[in-house]
Design an enzyme around this catalytic site. Structure first.
Site, PDB file in Angstrom:
ATOM      1  N   ARG A  51       0.739  -1.269   0.112  1.00 34.97           N
ATOM      2  CA  ARG A  51       0.125   0.064  -0.133  1.00 34.97           C
ATOM      3  C   ARG A  51       0.927   1.230   0.021  1.00 34.97           C
ATOM      4  O   ARG A  51       1.424   1.563   0.864  1.00 34.97           O
ATOM      5  CB  ARG A  51      -0.758   0.019   1.159  1.00 34.97           C
ATOM      6  CG  ARG A  51      -1.916  -1.229   1.096  1.00 34.97           C
ATOM      7  CD  ARG A  51      -2.837  -1.020   2.499  1.00 34.97           C
ATOM      8  NE  ARG A  51      -2.325  -1.459   3.534  1.00 34.97           N
ATOM      9  CZ  ARG A  51      -2.733  -1.427   4.803  1.00 34.97           C
ATOM     10  NH1 ARG A  51      -3.974  -1.158   5.006  1.00 34.97           N
ATOM     11  NH2 ARG A  51      -2.115  -1.836   5.799  1.00 34.97           N
ATOM     12  N   ASP A  53       1.772   5.379  -0.312  1.00 35.45           N
ATOM     13  CA  ASP A  53       1.068   6.573   0.242  1.00 35.45           C
ATOM     14  C   ASP A  53       1.135   7.445  -1.238  1.00 35.45           C
ATOM     15  O   ASP A  53       1.400   7.162  -1.954  1.00 35.45           O
ATOM     16  CB  ASP A  53       2.083   7.214   1.162  1.00 35.45           C
ATOM     17  CG  ASP A  53       2.090   6.459   2.702  1.00 35.45           C
ATOM     18  OD1 ASP A  53       1.201   5.830   2.905  1.00 35.45           O
ATOM     19  OD2 ASP A  53       3.302   6.642   3.277  1.00 35.45           O
ATOM     20  N   TYR A 111      12.056  -0.718  -3.065  1.00 34.65           N
ATOM     21  CA  TYR A 111      11.969   0.746  -3.564  1.00 34.65           C
ATOM     22  C   TYR A 111      12.922   1.285  -4.069  1.00 34.65           C
ATOM     23  O   TYR A 111      14.228   1.060  -3.715  1.00 34.65           O
ATOM     24  CB  TYR A 111      11.381   1.332  -2.149  1.00 34.65           C
ATOM     25  CG  TYR A 111       9.817   1.056  -1.935  1.00 34.65           C
ATOM     26  CD1 TYR A 111       8.922   1.926  -2.476  1.00 34.65           C
ATOM     27  CD2 TYR A 111       9.536  -0.105  -1.129  1.00 34.65           C
ATOM     28  CE1 TYR A 111       7.598   1.640  -1.784  1.00 34.65           C
ATOM     29  CE2 TYR A 111       8.166  -0.183  -0.769  1.00 34.65           C
ATOM     30  CZ  TYR A 111       7.300   0.449  -1.121  1.00 34.65           C
ATOM     31  OH  TYR A 111       6.069   0.286  -0.888  1.00 34.65           O
ATOM     32  N   ARG A 198      11.209   6.598   3.376  1.00 32.89           N
ATOM     33  CA  ARG A 198      11.305   7.794   3.200  1.00 32.89           C
ATOM     34  C   ARG A 198      11.846   8.555   4.762  1.00 32.89           C
ATOM     35  O   ARG A 198      12.842   9.491   4.538  1.00 32.89           O
ATOM     36  CB  ARG A 198       9.692   8.564   3.289  1.00 32.89           C
ATOM     37  CG  ARG A 198       9.398   8.438   1.946  1.00 32.89           C
ATOM     38  CD  ARG A 198       7.710   8.894   2.013  1.00 32.89           C
ATOM     39  NE  ARG A 198       7.742  10.248   2.342  1.00 32.89           N
ATOM     40  CZ  ARG A 198       6.483  10.821   2.611  1.00 32.89           C
ATOM     41  NH1 ARG A 198       5.458  10.018   2.421  1.00 32.89           N
ATOM     42  NH2 ARG A 198       6.291  11.923   2.727  1.00 32.89           N
TER      43      ARG A 198
END
Length: 272
Positions: A51, A53, A111, A198
């Protein structure tokens, strides 16, 4: 094809309020399920590998859903794409075993964070790359990144609203590569916590700017205290780049379609 269907997706996170369905219908899931329902002729409920953001992009997202009505593969692919809004596309569709689960069958997720390090902010790549105007020290960032590798309690890099049952994750790869004015950070793990990537990018940027030493990252990690770490970095340059599954599921190979924008800059794909 009726039964369980897996789809590969790519999308521009700037155009949506994240993956997960929202009352206002602004999420990627809302757009996808609406298009699939029209092709399917009945409601569709999707399960996703990761999921993302608001503002986070995907190069290789994976979902599955159960279809009761027969449709050819071309309908799930081209038919759905004809109904989707700009910024999201189905890249492949494949019928899979009913035992397959896009989320729980995933072995690893990767990522990529693309960061422009230049005095002038991006224009053509606005929203597609992060930006730091002051020079970054790559060597210090690489040294700091080494402290994050392995299995750890990543509470210090976890969002307060994270719903994961455990903060322990195994970070298997963290590369900090420079290509001209671009830094490309590649992360690979069994799974990630909410905002973990992040928050790690934010810490590495602080080290790169000389605000903290490389050893500080280890201190933050061991503190398990989110307040000791750097601020959460912008979502702009973050991409879900790959999800790895056991070959027994027969899913298509991971393909990087970022093309001119990042394939040349990154030079690599996750080593799956």
């Amino acid at each position: 094809m009726a039964g369980r269907i897996a789809l590969g997706l790519e999308y521009d996170g700037r155009l949506f309020c994240g993956w997960q369905t929202q009352p206002g219908g602004c999420a990627v899931q809302d757009a996808l399920e609406a298009a699939l329902a029209e092709v399917h002729g009945a409601p569709v409920s999707t399960i996703v590998a990761g999921r993302t953001d608001a503002g986070v992009h995907a190069l290789n997202q994976v979902v599955h859903f159960d279809a009761v009505n027969d449709r050819p593969e071309s309908a799930w692919l081209r038919g759905t794409n004809a109904l989707l809004p700009p910024g999201v596309a189905v890249v492949w569709a494949k019928q899979v075993s009913e035992e397959f689960n896009a989320r729980y069958a995933a072995l690893e997720r990767a990522y990529r964070y693309v960061l422009l390090n230049h005095p002038v902010r991006p224009a053509l790549l606005a929203g597609k790359v992060g930006w730091v105007h002051a020079p970054l020290d790559q060597a210090n960032m690489v040294e700091a990144a080494a402290h994050l590798l392995g299995e750890h309690d990543f509470s210090a890099f976890r969002a307060a609203e994270c719903q994961a049952k455990s903060p322990v994750r195994q970070l298997r790869e963290l590369n900090v590569v420079r290509h001209g004015d671009f830094f490309v950070l590649e992360f690979r793990a069994n799974a990630f916590l909410h905002h973990q990537v992040r928050n790690m990018v934010g810490a590495l940027v602080w080290v790169g700017l000389g605000r903290r030493s490389p050893a500080w990252v280890k201190e933050v990690l061991e503190s398990r205290d989110r307040s000791q770490a750097a601020a959460t970095f912008a979502a702009d340059g973050l991409y879900l780049s790959a999800v790895r599954y056991d070959p027994k599921w027969g899913l298509p190979a991971t393909v990087d379609r970022s093309g001119w924008a990042f394939a040349g800059a990154a030079g690599i794909m996750p080593s799956f």
